[in-house]
Design a protein around this motif. Structure first.
Motif, PDB file in Angstrom:
ATOM      1  N   GLU A 115       1.930   2.310  -2.388  1.00 22.48           N
ATOM      2  CA  GLU A 115       1.164   1.079  -2.224  1.00 22.48           C
ATOM      3  C   GLU A 115       1.987  -0.062  -1.629  1.00 22.48           C
ATOM      4  O   GLU A 115       1.456  -1.137  -1.346  1.00 22.48           O
ATOM      5  CB  GLU A 115       0.585   0.639  -3.570  1.00 22.48           C
ATOM      6  CG  GLU A 115       1.600   0.296  -4.638  1.00 22.48           C
ATOM      7  CD  GLU A 115       2.061   1.530  -5.419  1.00 22.48           C
ATOM      8  OE1 GLU A 115       2.673   1.342  -6.488  1.00 22.48           O
ATOM      9  OE2 GLU A 115       1.807   2.662  -4.954  1.00 22.48           O
ATOM     10  N   HIS A 116       3.298   0.176  -1.389  1.00 23.32           N
ATOM     11  CA  HIS A 116       4.150  -0.815  -0.738  1.00 23.32           C
ATOM     12  C   HIS A 116       4.585  -0.347   0.655  1.00 23.32           C
ATOM     13  O   HIS A 116       5.470  -0.945   1.250  1.00 23.32           O
ATOM     14  CB  HIS A 116       5.383  -1.102  -1.593  1.00 23.32           C
ATOM     15  CG  HIS A 116       5.061  -1.525  -2.995  1.00 23.32           C
ATOM     16  ND1 HIS A 116       4.475  -2.732  -3.296  1.00 23.32           N
ATOM     17  CD2 HIS A 116       5.221  -0.868  -4.187  1.00 23.32           C
ATOM     18  CE1 HIS A 116       4.299  -2.823  -4.607  1.00 23.32           C
ATOM     19  NE2 HIS A 116       4.733  -1.704  -5.168  1.00 23.32           N
ATOM     20  N   ARG A 128       9.001   0.318   5.533  1.00 23.42           N
ATOM     21  CA  ARG A 128       8.004  -0.666   5.098  1.00 23.42           C
ATOM     22  C   ARG A 128       7.674  -1.686   6.185  1.00 23.42           C
ATOM     23  O   ARG A 128       6.503  -1.979   6.420  1.00 23.42           O
ATOM     24  CB  ARG A 128       8.501  -1.360   3.827  1.00 23.42           C
ATOM     25  CG  ARG A 128       8.508  -0.455   2.592  1.00 23.42           C
ATOM     26  CD  ARG A 128       9.135  -1.147   1.404  1.00 23.42           C
ATOM     27  NE  ARG A 128      10.558  -1.411   1.648  1.00 23.42           N
ATOM     28  CZ  ARG A 128      11.359  -2.040   0.791  1.00 23.42           C
ATOM     29  NH1 ARG A 128      10.863  -2.505  -0.348  1.00 23.42           N
ATOM     30  NH2 ARG A 128      12.629  -2.235   1.082  1.00 23.42           N
ATOM     31  N   THR A 132       4.063  -1.990   8.109  1.00 19.71           N
ATOM     32  CA  THR A 132       3.319  -3.246   7.999  1.00 19.71           C
ATOM     33  C   THR A 132       2.962  -3.767   9.384  1.00 19.71           C
ATOM     34  O   THR A 132       1.852  -4.262   9.606  1.00 19.71           O
ATOM     35  CB  THR A 132       4.134  -4.286   7.224  1.00 19.71           C
ATOM     36  OG1 THR A 132       4.376  -3.799   5.890  1.00 19.71           O
ATOM     37  CG2 THR A 132       3.390  -5.611   7.136  1.00 19.71           C
ATOM     38  N   HIS A 139      -1.616  -1.869   0.523  1.00 16.56           N
ATOM     39  CA  HIS A 139      -2.324  -2.120  -0.736  1.00 16.56           C
ATOM     40  C   HIS A 139      -2.779  -0.845  -1.426  1.00 16.56           C
ATOM     41  O   HIS A 139      -3.404  -0.914  -2.475  1.00 16.56           O
ATOM     42  CB  HIS A 139      -3.532  -3.034  -0.498  1.00 16.56           C
ATOM     43  CG  HIS A 139      -4.504  -2.525   0.520  1.00 16.56           C
ATOM     44  ND1 HIS A 139      -4.304  -2.670   1.862  1.00 16.56           N
ATOM     45  CD2 HIS A 139      -5.677  -1.875   0.372  1.00 16.56           C
ATOM     46  CE1 HIS A 139      -5.320  -2.131   2.522  1.00 16.56           C
ATOM     47  NE2 HIS A 139      -6.164  -1.638   1.639  1.00 16.56           N
TER      48      HIS A 139
END
Length: 383
Positions: A115-116, A128, A132, A139
């Motif tokens: 979730e990260h 990450r 992103t 999420h």
């Protein structure tokens, strides 16, 4: 929302439980109906067979071993490659079919982002930030093909380092994920060296439109050439964000207006530039939207709308490779008919030859066509 489901034991002694995750895949590969867990004990032959059958393998082993497995599966695909045909169009279709098959099979090896957007595998890099940038804020747990994740990681590096553009005096353009990178400099050079229309060059209409701007590289070239205001458009939200980012980086944000999603903006310009996808056909991923144009819709839209968006004495610049013609996907007569039907006249044509590595790669199944390819800037004016 697409979701995949599988059964997995959290430890060797625990009871298997049902699990699920969001399915993230930007190619045309369908949602897998069956998912099994794979790890360092999984053999390449088994993984290849399952993937060909449509079963997805969710990787739970070492990250570098997953990459090795992917390469082993790719070698098995290559062994079954069909040799090119004598007919260019047939060769292209065989090549395209082989690429679709390869993409479909290799996309069956999955990894799980938490979730990260973190990748919980041994020796895994920190992905990450890259995820992103590509997918937005995290999420929920997300399963993604390893091939796609590697593309996301590569795009992050392109975004950090940028691509040097000689036509911009060596300045760099920074592509975002899902936006076609300006690595083929010949089409950029055409826009950089073709004489500007007289009303634009002499300041009567110091405006230009860059349709399908992508990274914004052509808009930047026009601004650097002295065009007072450039409106850059695209239908891809990632491209719009990318073009704005590059205009800011180059200090051209006050000269370049990025707007969309649309092909033509409102109003008229002294120069309208369009570098549409060069192949008529259906793209298999968002990135391929920069290469394949279904039913030549963008090309037709540019031509049909040009006369109504030009200032008196202005020009439309169509940047297009003849590779589609050499492969039998479109004829020169068809292109000229589209131009004529739009009420346009060819004022001039500026040609250049390819400098990219594929033009000299004799192992490429499309080598003969690529070696003879000519990229042209067609200077179009209303009849």
């Amino acid at each position: 929302m697409s979701t995949i489901h599988w059964t997995e034991a959290r430890t060797a002694r625990s009871v298997p439980s049902a699990r699920s995750a969001h399915w993230q895949c930007e190619s045309t590969s369908p949602l897998p109906a069956r998912v099994v867990v794979a790890d360092d004990r999984t053999k390449a032959a088994t993984a290849y067979r399952l993937a060909c059958e449509g079963t997805a393998l969710l990787w739970r082993g070492d990250y570098h071993n997953a990459r090795q497995l992917l390469r082993a599966m790719d070698r098995r695909i290559a062994r079954k490659a069909v040799p090119p045909a004598d007919d260019p169009l047939k060769s292209f279709r065989l090549h395209r079919r082989a690429r679709h098959h390869r993409s479909r099979v290799l996309s069956r090896l999955l990894v799980l982002l938490d979730e990260h957007h973190a990748l919980g595998l041994r020796r895994a890099p920190d992905v990450r930030q890259a995820c992103t940038e590509a997918y937005g804020p995290p999420h929920r747990p997300t399963a993604v093909p390893l091939t796609e994740l590697l593309g996301v990681i590569g795009a992050h590096q392109w975004r950090l380092k940028g691509v040097e553009v000689p036509a911009l005096g060596g300045a760099r353009i920074h592509p975002h994920y899902g936006v076609f990178s300006p690595v083929r400099g010949e089409y950029v050079d055409l826009v950089a060296r073709t004489p500007l229309p007289a009303p634009v060059a002499h300041g009567a209409y110091s405006t230009a439109f860059d349709l399908g701007t992508g990274t914004g590289v052509l808009a930047a070239v026009l601004a650097r050439r002295g065009v007072g205001h450039v409106t850059a458009t695209d239908i891809n939200p990632r491209a719009l964000a990318c073009a704005r980012d590059n205009a800011d980086r180059l200090g051209l944000a006050t000269r370049i207006e990025v707007t969309g999603p649309t092909l033509y903006p409102r109003g008229r310009a002294g120069l309208v530039v369009c570098n549409p996808p060069w192949f008529p056909g259906r793209p298999a991923s968002p990135l391929e939207q920069g290469v394949y144009d279904p039913s030549s819709s963008m090309l037709r839209g540019f031509l049909d709308g040009l006369a109504d968006h030009l200032e008196p004495g202005g020009e439309g610049w169509l940047v297009l490779s003849d590779l589609a013609e050499r492969l039998g996907l479109r004829t020169r007569h068809e292109l000229l008919t589209l131009i004529d039907s739009a009420g346009l006249h060819v004022h001039d044509k500026v040609d250049t030859t390819p400098r990219h590595p594929r033009a000299t790669d004799t192992t490429d199944p499309l080598h003969a066509a690529r070696a003879a390819e000519v990229t042209s800037l067609w200077r179009l004016v209303p009849q």
